[in-house]
Motif scaffolding. Structure first.
Motif, PDB file in Angstrom:
ATOM      1  N   GLU A 308      39.906  41.649  45.219  1.00 56.85           N
ATOM      2  CA  GLU A 308      40.893  41.207  46.194  1.00 56.85           C
ATOM      3  C   GLU A 308      40.665  39.792  46.707  1.00 56.85           C
ATOM      4  O   GLU A 308      41.588  39.056  46.946  1.00 56.85           O
ATOM      5  N   ARG A 309      39.406  39.436  46.873  1.00 52.91           N
ATOM      6  CA  ARG A 309      39.134  38.113  47.409  1.00 52.91           C
ATOM      7  C   ARG A 309      38.278  37.377  46.392  1.00 52.91           C
ATOM      8  O   ARG A 309      37.278  37.884  45.912  1.00 52.91           O
ATOM      9  N   ARG A 310      38.693  36.200  46.015  1.00 50.23           N
ATOM     10  CA  ARG A 310      37.913  35.417  45.067  1.00 50.23           C
ATOM     11  C   ARG A 310      36.762  34.758  45.828  1.00 50.23           C
ATOM     12  O   ARG A 310      36.984  33.903  46.687  1.00 50.23           O
ATOM     13  N   PRO A 311      35.515  35.166  45.563  1.00 46.70           N
ATOM     14  CA  PRO A 311      34.410  34.595  46.328  1.00 46.70           C
ATOM     15  C   PRO A 311      34.187  33.126  46.003  1.00 46.70           C
ATOM     16  O   PRO A 311      34.501  32.672  44.918  1.00 46.70           O
ATOM     17  N   THR A 312      33.615  32.397  46.966  1.00 43.04           N
ATOM     18  CA  THR A 312      33.371  30.973  46.747  1.00 43.04           C
ATOM     19  C   THR A 312      31.992  30.716  46.175  1.00 43.04           C
ATOM     20  O   THR A 312      31.711  29.628  45.725  1.00 43.04           O
ATOM     21  N   LYS A 313      31.111  31.730  46.240  1.00 42.90           N
ATOM     22  CA  LYS A 313      29.775  31.520  45.692  1.00 42.90           C
ATOM     23  C   LYS A 313      29.480  32.627  44.686  1.00 42.90           C
ATOM     24  O   LYS A 313      29.908  33.764  44.865  1.00 42.90           O
ATOM     25  N   ILE A 314      28.710  32.292  43.652  1.00 43.99           N
ATOM     26  CA  ILE A 314      28.335  33.313  42.667  1.00 43.99           C
ATOM     27  C   ILE A 314      27.648  34.465  43.381  1.00 43.99           C
ATOM     28  O   ILE A 314      27.862  35.627  43.085  1.00 43.99           O
ATOM     29  N   MET A 323      40.368  46.701  43.504  1.00 43.18           N
ATOM     30  CA  MET A 323      41.483  47.639  43.438  1.00 43.18           C
ATOM     31  C   MET A 323      41.998  47.717  42.007  1.00 43.18           C
ATOM     32  O   MET A 323      41.903  46.756  41.241  1.00 43.18           O
ATOM     33  N   LEU A 324      42.510  48.905  41.674  1.00 44.96           N
ATOM     34  CA  LEU A 324      42.948  49.140  40.296  1.00 44.96           C
ATOM     35  C   LEU A 324      44.433  48.832  40.158  1.00 44.96           C
ATOM     36  O   LEU A 324      45.257  49.295  40.941  1.00 44.96           O
ATOM     37  N   VAL A 325      44.768  48.058  39.138  1.00 42.90           N
ATOM     38  CA  VAL A 325      46.170  47.810  38.810  1.00 42.90           C
ATOM     39  C   VAL A 325      46.424  48.545  37.497  1.00 42.90           C
ATOM     40  O   VAL A 325      45.952  48.120  36.442  1.00 42.90           O
ATOM     41  N   GLY A 326      47.151  49.659  37.579  1.00 42.68           N
ATOM     42  CA  GLY A 326      47.370  50.484  36.393  1.00 42.68           C
ATOM     43  C   GLY A 326      47.053  51.935  36.711  1.00 42.68           C
ATOM     44  O   GLY A 326      46.588  52.250  37.804  1.00 42.68           O
ATOM     45  N   ASP A 327      47.293  52.811  35.737  1.00 39.61           N
ATOM     46  CA  ASP A 327      47.145  54.248  35.970  1.00 39.61           C
ATOM     47  C   ASP A 327      46.138  54.849  34.998  1.00 39.61           C
ATOM     48  O   ASP A 327      46.283  54.713  33.784  1.00 39.61           O
ATOM     49  N   SER A 343      24.516  45.303  35.888  1.00 36.49           N
ATOM     50  CA  SER A 343      25.401  46.462  35.713  1.00 36.49           C
ATOM     51  C   SER A 343      26.169  46.820  36.978  1.00 36.49           C
ATOM     52  O   SER A 343      26.800  47.875  37.044  1.00 36.49           O
ATOM     53  N   ASN A 344      26.114  45.989  37.982  1.00 34.82           N
ATOM     54  CA  ASN A 344      26.912  46.246  39.184  1.00 34.82           C
ATOM     55  C   ASN A 344      28.399  46.316  38.847  1.00 34.82           C
ATOM     56  O   ASN A 344      29.116  47.169  39.358  1.00 34.82           O
ATOM     57  N   THR A 345      28.836  45.404  37.990  1.00 29.86           N
ATOM     58  CA  THR A 345      30.271  45.351  37.682  1.00 29.86           C
ATOM     59  C   THR A 345      30.750  46.649  37.058  1.00 29.86           C
ATOM     60  O   THR A 345      31.727  47.246  37.516  1.00 29.86           O
ATOM     61  N   ILE A 346      30.055  47.123  36.022  1.00 29.73           N
ATOM     62  CA  ILE A 346      30.564  48.322  35.333  1.00 29.73           C
ATOM     63  C   ILE A 346      30.348  49.599  36.147  1.00 29.73           C
ATOM     64  O   ILE A 346      31.174  50.512  36.093  1.00 29.73           O
ATOM     65  N   THR A 347      29.256  49.668  36.920  1.00 30.08           N
ATOM     66  CA  THR A 347      29.036  50.901  37.684  1.00 30.08           C
ATOM     67  C   THR A 347      30.020  50.997  38.853  1.00 30.08           C
ATOM     68  O   THR A 347      30.526  52.076  39.162  1.00 30.08           O
ATOM     69  N   ARG A 348      30.319  49.873  39.482  1.00 31.91           N
ATOM     70  CA  ARG A 348      31.309  49.888  40.569  1.00 31.91           C
ATOM     71  C   ARG A 348      32.703  50.183  40.029  1.00 31.91           C
ATOM     72  O   ARG A 348      33.470  50.931  40.630  1.00 31.91           O
ATOM     73  N   ALA A 349      32.981  49.596  38.891  1.00 32.12           N
ATOM     74  CA  ALA A 349      34.287  49.851  38.282  1.00 32.12           C
ATOM     75  C   ALA A 349      34.411  51.330  37.922  1.00 32.12           C
ATOM     76  O   ALA A 349      35.458  51.951  38.149  1.00 32.12           O
ATOM     77  N   ALA A 350      33.340  51.908  37.401  1.00 33.68           N
ATOM     78  CA  ALA A 350      33.377  53.321  37.011  1.00 33.68           C
ATOM     79  C   ALA A 350      33.624  54.210  38.227  1.00 33.68           C
ATOM     80  O   ALA A 350      34.388  55.176  38.174  1.00 33.68           O
TER      81      ALA A 350
END
Ligand SMILES: O=P(O)(O)OC[C@H]1O[C@H](OP(=O)(O)OP(=O)(O)O)[C@H](O)[C@@H]1O
Length: 433
Positions: A308-314, A323-327, A343-350
């Motif tokens: 939702e918010r594009r962070p300014t720092k890595i 948030m999910l866009v799609g079903d 693996s934060n990205t994939i575990t949070r997404a999961a």
């Protein structure tokens, strides 16, 4: 048997070197790779490479800085030993995530130092276990030491926010404090997520106290690494799934960026039941092009996880609300990404996909770097299966992660080397439809 071709394996991935040599029908060259007591890298090429076409296999991941320096020294050793051409084969290209800089409307490469807003929708993306901060011993992350550290980090952060300070500050002495309220615990988790950054300089960045009006300067390490390889004497680069394909433009030597997609696509076709009803998901906007390429070529549906918010720092990226866009309800969700590090990205997404009703979640990732506590995080997550290639050595990861499956890339690199050596086109290796 290929003539006048020499393959040298660095210390990063001996198994991949072995596979490439077996496919090509050449033995790996005799080299001595060691270190002086002080830690300096020592390289001796123990056979003649005069007039030869040399390929040096060295991947990123693991002790990435040591591997990079070893590669640079080996390239230089071959050039000074009169090799005809030296090609650096980097299945995972080190520092390729640092080819750009954190997004900033005001212009590159300056970065604002501000406290980002906290997600407030009641849904948390805490990861289990948290990754130790850079600079701390890895083992500190899981037990009481980390609990205490989390509390003290959270307290420091709350103090900073309530004081109106624009900068997150780590507690000076690093000692734990005694606060134990629920809100503090939740803030502690967020602080630990901050500390889970895989950017090695983050602790310094976070403790930096800018003067009013001053902004931080971000080094563009990707440019430097490209220059170092060329300066050492590399004539050609072969790599796979560069995080940012435009990174090729940083080089003034040829860069062949192979695709891992055919392997991922073939895995989906062979191993995921009723895969046409499944949904391909990109865990962030940055990977959308990568994921849609697979979805389109296989006639599958696509969904996107939007931060939702594009962070300014890595270092803030992990705080973005997703948030999910799609079903994905009652369907298998297949996350596609180029790399998994913490693996934060994939575990949070999961976690989000399961919350949105996905029946199963697969993660298909080209580069399974899996640093720090990434394996423990995957084991504790809602991911059902994680599939990576062996662009990075996976022997230890496989032993520790029952959810992990590994796809072999050795034959792809061997074929690329064979074609480059014979001056044949390698565009066939770029096709994945
Ligand atoms: O396993 P992790 O430590 O979570 O890292 C993995 C993520 O990092 C990279 O993207 P990055 O965060 O650099 O953002 P970008 O895709 O917008 O460049 C990559 O494409 C993954 O999405």
């Amino acid at each position: 048997m290929v003539r006048n071709l020499v393959v040298i394996g660095g210390t990063s991935h001996p198994q991949l070197t072995q596979t490439i040599c077996s496919v090509l029908g050449v033995p790996p060259a005799e080299v001595l790779l060691s270190k002086f007591a002080v830690g300096e890298t020592r390289v001796e090429v123990q056979e003649s490479v005069r007039g030869k076409d040399v390929y040096i296999i060295q991947s990123g991941g693991g002790k990435v800085n040591d591997h990079l320096l070893e590669l640079l020294i080996t390239i230089s050793a071959c050039k000074t030993a009169s090799a005809r051409r030296v090609t650096a084969v980097l299945p995972l290209f080190p520092y390729s995530r640092q080819s750009d800089i954190p997004y900033n409307k005001a212009g590159a490469p300056l970065v604002k130092s501000s406290v980002p807003a906290r997600p407030n929708n009641g849904y948390t993306f805490e990861s289990t276990p948290p990754t130790p901060s850079p600079g701390k011993p890895e083992g500190l992350g899981i037990t009481n030491g980390m609990d205490n550290l989390q509390k003290s980090l959270a307290k420091a952060q709350i103090d900073d926010v309530s004081n109106g300070s624009p900068v997150k500050r780590r507690p000076g002495n690093g000692l734990p404090r005694s606060d134990t309220t629920d809100s503090l615990k939740s803030a502690a988790t967020s602080a630990a997520d901050d500390s889970a950054s895989n950017i090695s300089a983050s602790s310094k960045i976070n403790s930096f106290q800018p003067r009013p009006g001053y902004k931080q300067w971000v080094a563009q390490a990707g440019t430097l690494v490209a220059d170092l390889l060329t300066c050492a004497g590399a004539d050609h680069i072969i790599t796979m799934d560069l995080h940012d394909p435009q990174y090729q433009g940083y080089f003034d030597i040829p860069v062949d960026n192979l695709y891992g997609r055919p392997l991922l696509k073939s895995y989906i076709q062979r191993n995921i039941p009723s895969h046409r009803e499944a949904v391909i998901v990109s865990p962030d906007a940055g990977g959308a092009k990568r994921a849609t390429a697979i979805a389109d070529s296989m006639g599958m549906e696509f969904a996107l996880i939007h931060k939702e918010r594009r962070p300014t720092k890595i270092t803030d990226r992990q705080n973005a609300t997703m948030m999910l866009v799609g079903d994905v309800r009652d369907r298998i969700a297949i996350l596609i990404d180029d790399l998994a590090d913490t693996s934060n990205t994939i575990t949070r997404a999961a976690k989000l996909l399961k919350k949105e009703g996905a029946s199963q979640v697969y993660a298909l990732v080209t580069h399974g770097i899996l640093s720090g506590d990434a394996i423990e995080r995957i084991n504790a997550s809602s991911l059902d299966k994680v599939v990576v290639t062996n662009s990075v050595d996976q022997v230890d990861h496989l032993r520790r992660c029952p959810k992990l499956e590994v796809l072999e890339v050795g034959h792809v690199f061997a074929e690329a080397i064979r074609r480059v050596h014979h001056g044949e086109s390698i565009s066939v290796l770029f096709q994945y439809d």
